[in-house]
Scaffold this active site. Structure first.
Site, PDB file in Angstrom:
ATOM      1  N   ARG A   1       0.810  -1.223   0.000  1.00  0.00           N
ATOM      2  CA  ARG A   1       0.000   0.000   0.000  1.00  0.00           C
ATOM      3  C   ARG A   1       0.839   1.268   0.000  1.00  0.00           C
ATOM      4  NH1 ARG A   1      -2.734  -3.696   3.241  1.00  0.00           N
ATOM      5  NH2 ARG A   1      -1.745  -2.779   5.061  1.00  0.00           N
TER       6      ARG A   1
ATOM      7  N   GLU B   1       5.102  -9.810  15.433  1.00  0.00           N
ATOM      8  CA  GLU B   1       4.566 -10.441  16.641  1.00  0.00           C
ATOM      9  C   GLU B   1       4.418 -11.946  16.483  1.00  0.00           C
ATOM     10  OE1 GLU B   1      -0.050  -9.843  16.830  1.00  0.00           O
ATOM     11  OE2 GLU B   1       0.878  -7.967  16.195  1.00  0.00           O
TER      12      GLU B   1
END
Length: 179
Positions: free
Chosen positions: A64, A101
């Site tokens: 993006r 994560e």
């Protein structure tokens, strides 16, 4: 009543609860892309910032970030440096692994696209934890260039990206606190 450009931008950003997993509020910029007024506002503001910064090149983060970096580079007549996921670029690349994560990721840029001494502005759609942008800075520095500033449409400062990306300045169009 006329809405300000910032209000138009805010209303164009979709909030998707529990995506990509429960408890996460996802800020989706695709609503900006289908709203020409909001998209133009983003490009106009980033163009002003890049001129003020004195950018020599524009870099976009896959995928993006490309949507904002490419038209901006064309407007400014500056080189566009793509930062892509590992294995997407042919030829010799600089690369950097970084933690997520849920594991690790790796991004790359073409060696030939980064010129020593360049002042590069790195653009992404949303700045959250800063991990990807920090890795992008490492790649730009491997080529002897400097990241002059990080720019984004949306910032989530409650995730402390400022500390992760210091001392490089960070600017975003709109910030959201935890929701």
């Amino acid at each position: 009543m006329l809405m300000s450009s910032l209000d138009v931008l805010d209303k164009s950003i979709r909030r998707i609860p529990d995506f990509p997993k429960p408890g996460i509020l996802f800020y989706d910029i695709t609503g900006v892309l289908v709203n020409p007024e909001a998209f133009e506002f983003c490009l106009d503001q980033m163009e002003k910032w890049c001129i003020e910064i004195g950018a020599d090149a524009i870099s976009g983060i896959e995928s993006r970030g490309f949507l904002f970096a490419a038209p901006l580079a064309a407007r400014l007549k500056k080189p566009l440096i793509l930062i892509r996921k590992k294995g997407k670029l042919p030829g010799k690349t600089f690369s950097c692994k970084y933690s997520l994560e849920y594991g690790t990721a790796e991004i790359e840029a073409h060696v030939d696209d980064i010129k020593a001494g360049q002042r590069v502005v790195v653009i992404d759609d949303l700045i959250a934890t800063g991990g990807t942008l920090k890795a992008a800075r490492t790649i730009i520095e491997q080529g002897g260039a400097t990241v002059a500033e990080f720019l984004g449409v949306v910032g989530l400062p409650f995730l402390d990206y400022q500390e992760v990306l210091a001392p490089t300045p960070v600017r975003t169009m709109i910030n959201y606190d935890s929701e």
